[in-house]
Design an enzyme around this catalytic site. Structure first.
Site, PDB file in Angstrom:
ATOM      1  N   ARG A   1       9.044  48.394 -56.118  1.00  0.00           N
ATOM      2  CA  ARG A   1       8.600  47.170 -56.897  1.00  0.00           C
ATOM      3  C   ARG A   1       8.467  45.871 -55.985  1.00  0.00           C
ATOM      4  O   ARG A   1       7.766  44.891 -56.292  1.00  0.00           O
ATOM      5  CB  ARG A   1       9.797  46.877 -57.741  1.00  0.00           C
TER       6      ARG A   1
ATOM      7  N   LYS B   1      18.567  65.320 -55.986  1.00  0.00           N
ATOM      8  CA  LYS B   1      19.552  65.351 -56.793  1.00  0.00           C
ATOM      9  C   LYS B   1      20.069  63.951 -57.469  1.00  0.00           C
ATOM     10  O   LYS B   1      19.930  63.090 -56.600  1.00  0.00           O
ATOM     11  CB  LYS B   1      20.655  66.283 -56.627  1.00  0.00           C
TER      12      LYS B   1
ATOM     13  N   HIS C   1      20.316  69.287 -49.781  1.00  0.00           N
ATOM     14  CA  HIS C   1      20.092  69.225 -48.302  1.00  0.00           C
ATOM     15  C   HIS C   1      21.374  70.022 -47.641  1.00  0.00           C
ATOM     16  O   HIS C   1      21.070  70.250 -46.266  1.00  0.00           O
ATOM     17  CB  HIS C   1      20.498  67.599 -48.012  1.00  0.00           C
TER      18      HIS C   1
ATOM     19  N   LYS D   1      21.102  72.589 -43.547  1.00  0.00           N
ATOM     20  CA  LYS D   1      21.934  72.593 -42.333  1.00  0.00           C
ATOM     21  C   LYS D   1      21.646  73.995 -41.520  1.00  0.00           C
ATOM     22  O   LYS D   1      21.678  74.943 -42.242  1.00  0.00           O
ATOM     23  CB  LYS D   1      23.398  72.236 -42.837  1.00  0.00           C
TER      24      LYS D   1
ATOM     25  N   GLU E   1      35.506  65.459 -47.572  1.00  0.00           N
ATOM     26  CA  GLU E   1      34.967  64.074 -46.654  1.00  0.00           C
ATOM     27  C   GLU E   1      36.177  63.096 -46.599  1.00  0.00           C
ATOM     28  O   GLU E   1      36.998  63.124 -47.282  1.00  0.00           O
ATOM     29  CB  GLU E   1      33.858  63.498 -47.712  1.00  0.00           C
TER      30      GLU E   1
ATOM     31  N   ASP F   1      28.540  66.052 -58.463  1.00  0.00           N
ATOM     32  CA  ASP F   1      27.782  65.393 -57.064  1.00  0.00           C
ATOM     33  C   ASP F   1      27.638  66.600 -55.984  1.00  0.00           C
ATOM     34  O   ASP F   1      26.772  66.687 -55.358  1.00  0.00           O
ATOM     35  CB  ASP F   1      28.651  64.158 -56.643  1.00  0.00           C
TER      36      ASP F   1
ATOM     37  N   HIS G   1      25.492  71.905 -54.025  1.00  0.00           N
ATOM     38  CA  HIS G   1      25.907  72.326 -52.618  1.00  0.00           C
ATOM     39  C   HIS G   1      27.056  73.426 -52.709  1.00  0.00           C
ATOM     40  O   HIS G   1      26.689  74.235 -51.826  1.00  0.00           O
ATOM     41  CB  HIS G   1      26.765  71.260 -51.671  1.00  0.00           C
TER      42      HIS G   1
ATOM     43  N   LYS H   1      36.560  63.468 -52.067  1.00  0.00           N
ATOM     44  CA  LYS H   1      36.465  62.089 -50.984  1.00  0.00           C
ATOM     45  C   LYS H   1      37.790  61.848 -50.631  1.00  0.00           C
ATOM     46  O   LYS H   1      38.776  61.995 -51.259  1.00  0.00           O
ATOM     47  CB  LYS H   1      35.709  61.197 -51.904  1.00  0.00           C
TER      48      LYS H   1
HETATM   49  C1  BG6 Z   1      25.438  64.338 -51.076  1.00  0.00           C
HETATM   50  C2  BG6 Z   1      26.666  63.659 -52.244  1.00  0.00           C
HETATM   51  O1  BG6 Z   1      24.737  65.292 -51.920  1.00  0.00           O
HETATM   52  O2  BG6 Z   1      26.102  64.728 -49.998  1.00  0.00           O
HETATM   53  C3  BG6 Z   1      27.418  62.623 -51.180  1.00  0.00           C
HETATM   54  O3  BG6 Z   1      25.781  62.816 -53.225  1.00  0.00           O
HETATM   55  C4  BG6 Z   1      28.035  63.045 -50.086  1.00  0.00           C
HETATM   56  O4  BG6 Z   1      28.566  62.252 -52.228  1.00  0.00           O
HETATM   57  C5  BG6 Z   1      27.032  63.797 -49.284  1.00  0.00           C
HETATM   58  O5  BG6 Z   1      28.800  62.273 -49.449  1.00  0.00           O
HETATM   59  C6  BG6 Z   1      27.424  64.663 -48.031  1.00  0.00           C
HETATM   60  O6  BG6 Z   1      26.701  64.994 -47.223  1.00  0.00           O
HETATM   61  P1  BG6 Z   1      26.868  65.625 -45.553  1.00  0.00           P
HETATM   62  O7  BG6 Z   1      25.580  66.379 -45.305  1.00  0.00           O
HETATM   63  O8  BG6 Z   1      27.353  64.251 -44.940  1.00  0.00           O
HETATM   64  O9  BG6 Z   1      27.796  66.515 -45.898  1.00  0.00           O
END
Ligand code: BG6
Length: 508
Positions: free
Chosen positions: A63, A170, A200, A204, A238, A257, A262, A360
């Site tokens: 935008r 996502k 993602h 990895k 995390e 999430d 994942h 987290k």
């Molecule tokens: C993301 C989540 O898909 O993966 C995040 O939305 C998370 O909340 C992240 O922090 C973690 O990714 P990675 O690659 O650091 O493990």
């Protein structure tokens, strides 16, 4: 050894460097965290590794009233701060010549017409060949409108011999129904092979290595089943809190999430049968079989756990609880920790629970898949000799300390027979000299090459919601998440859920 030619099998030599052909990538949502921290740096890293052609262009759409130069500065800053490989003026110069910016609102037809005109000009000026990838780094509410705009402006229909692909980040919806709706919109405009849903984790190295470890060796597969495996624990922990992502995270929570995408993908790769080939279709078929065989515990309250981080200490620093974070409603019921037990109703996995947990503000950042084995059926030693012997385990360390650990019992040196657990380690860093690329480098390159094995398909996404929805509904109807202390390993209920099964979480 006799080799038999299979005409259906992809026989490309995958050791050759895979270099993208001429193309333009259009990035929607250039100012977001993901674009700046992951997507733009990964594009630069690919260029730096020589994997993008000279006729590559990156077009930003947002935008704000940026010029091409302003956009170049945004990309430059993101690259300087977050790219994995060193900065090279020469690579940057080449890349920056292909940067363009189109300002506009998602509802603005004229802006999308201008985008189409910019891409046509790039085809001529930069030789991008009519090949266009559209990267949606935008909130899901914007997917339908942008998809329709791409259709209206003709951008979803590639010229003859060229391709048009869409990359979706996502969350793919927030439950089964919304995911189905999203898929319907995207699939009505783009052909199935042109839709790339990014998870993602699949990019990895260590996650891909899970397939290599299982299917390139004869050592592990014979014991990878209910006869030998007691249970599997998949942990994605995390140490960070939600940071500045309150807007995205609140109302979504840990299960949506991370588990929906994942962790269920990691579970599917851990549990699936060997695909007939390493191609998108064959891998997808096997993952879908696993997801379709998942059964939930009868009593969800006893075999799941959810939590919300309270204040605590992390790495010597005092940290806030979730409810004290900026932008979080004081009565939020969002889970920042989630643990669930699933079973897979197949011969291979009958009676072997899979425990998935994520959170987290836990003790440290670690992702691992631990396959924990049954005890040996008979031990010809005195009880006192094996007191210290635990269960054998194969632990695939996804991050940060990438590698694999095998845990087994060994005799303690000395005159008496005493057996104790020892570990044998494989570390990426020690065995290979080249550093692992970032997941986004691999996945963006795969999009540009049209290589889809590492992207979950539409049905997998829906199946994952089907697994998670009843748990989310149960939680929504039953109270609120248990509090846990930041820097610890989750709420008491998560330990209790394991204890009910006579098991314990590993302390990664
Ligand atoms: C993301 C989540 O898909 O993966 C995040 O939305 C998370 O909340 C992240 O922090 C973690 O990714 P990675 O690659 O650091 O493990």
């Amino acid at each position: 050894m006799t080799t038999v030619y299979n005409p259906l099998r992809d026989s490309r030599d995958r050791r050759l460097p895979r270099i993208a052909g001429p193309c333009a990538l259009v990035l929607f949502g250039v100012t977001g965290d993901l674009a700046r921290k992951k997507v733009m740096p990964a594009i630069y890293d690919l260029a730096n590794r020589g994997l993008l052609p000279p006729n590559f262009a990156l077009v930003g759409f947002a935008r704000r009233e940026h010029s091409d130069q302003d956009f170049a500065k945004v990309v430059h800053d993101a690259v300087a701060e977050h790219s994995r490989t060193p900065f090279s003026e020469e690579v940057w110069k080449q890349l920056s010549e292909g940067l363009r910016f189109v300002p506009g609102d998602f509802n603005n037809d004229a802006a999308f017409d201008e985008l189409a005109a910019t891409l046509r000009r790039l085809d001529v000026e930069r030789g991008t060949g009519g090949n266009h990838a559209f990267y949606f780094s935008i909130p899901p509410w914007a997917f339908p409108v942008v998809t329709q705009q791409l259709k209206r402006s003709g951008l979803s229909d590639p010229p003859p011999g060229a391709w048009s692909r869409v990359v979706i980040e996502k969350p793919f919806g927030h439950n089964l129904e919304s995911a189905q709706e999203l898929n319907r919109v995207v699939d009505s405009v783009f052909a199935p092979g042109s839709v790339f849903r990014i998870d993602h984790y699949l990019g990895k190295e260590t996650v891909q290595n899970l397939m290599a470890i299982r299917f390139a060796n004869n050592l592990f597969e014979p014991i990878w089943d209910a006869r030998y495996v007691d249970h599997v624990q998949i942990t994605m922990a995390e140490d960070i809190g939600i940071g500045s992502r309150a807007g995205y995270y609140d109302g979504i929570g840990a299960a949506r999430d991370v588990i929906q995408n994942h962790l269920l993908q990691l579970m599917a790769l851990t549990a699936m049968e060997e695909p007939v080939a390493f191609d998108a279709e064959s891998v997808r078929v096997e993952k879908e079989k696993v997801l379709s065989a998942v059964v939930l515990p009868q009593e969800l309250g006893l075999h799941t756990s959810r939590g919300q981080y309270g204040p605590g200490w992390q790495g010597g620093v005092k940290v806030k609880g979730y409810l004290q974070e900026a932008g979080i409603p004081k009565d939020s019921k969002t889970d920042t920790f989630a643990a669930i037990r699933l079973d897979i109703d197949t011969r291979r996995w009958a009676g072997v629970p899979f425990y998935l947990r994520t959170g987290k503000r836990l003790g440290r950042r670690v992702t691992e898949i631990a396959v924990v084995f049954k005890r040996a059926p008979h031990l010809p030693f005195a009880d006192s000799a094996v007191e210290e012997l635990g269960q054998n385990a194969i632990v695939l360390r996804v991050q940060p300390d990438e590698g694999m650990t095998v845990r087994f019992g060994s005799k303690v040196p000395g005159t008496a027979m005493e057996v104790r657990d020892v570990t044998m380690d494989f570390q990426y860093g020690e065995s290979f000299t080249q550093a692992s690329p970032e997941a986004y480098e691999r996945l963006i390159l795969d999009v540009l090459l049209g290589d889809a094995p590492l992207f979950p398909r539409h049905r997998e996404v829906e199946m994952s919601w089907k697994i998670l929805d009843p748990i989310l509904d149960y939680w929504a109807e039953h109270g609120r998440p248990d509090q846990y202390t930041s820097g610890g390993w989750g709420p008491k209920s998560s330990y209790e859920m394991m204890a009910r099964d006579g098991r314990m979480w590993r302390r990664p």
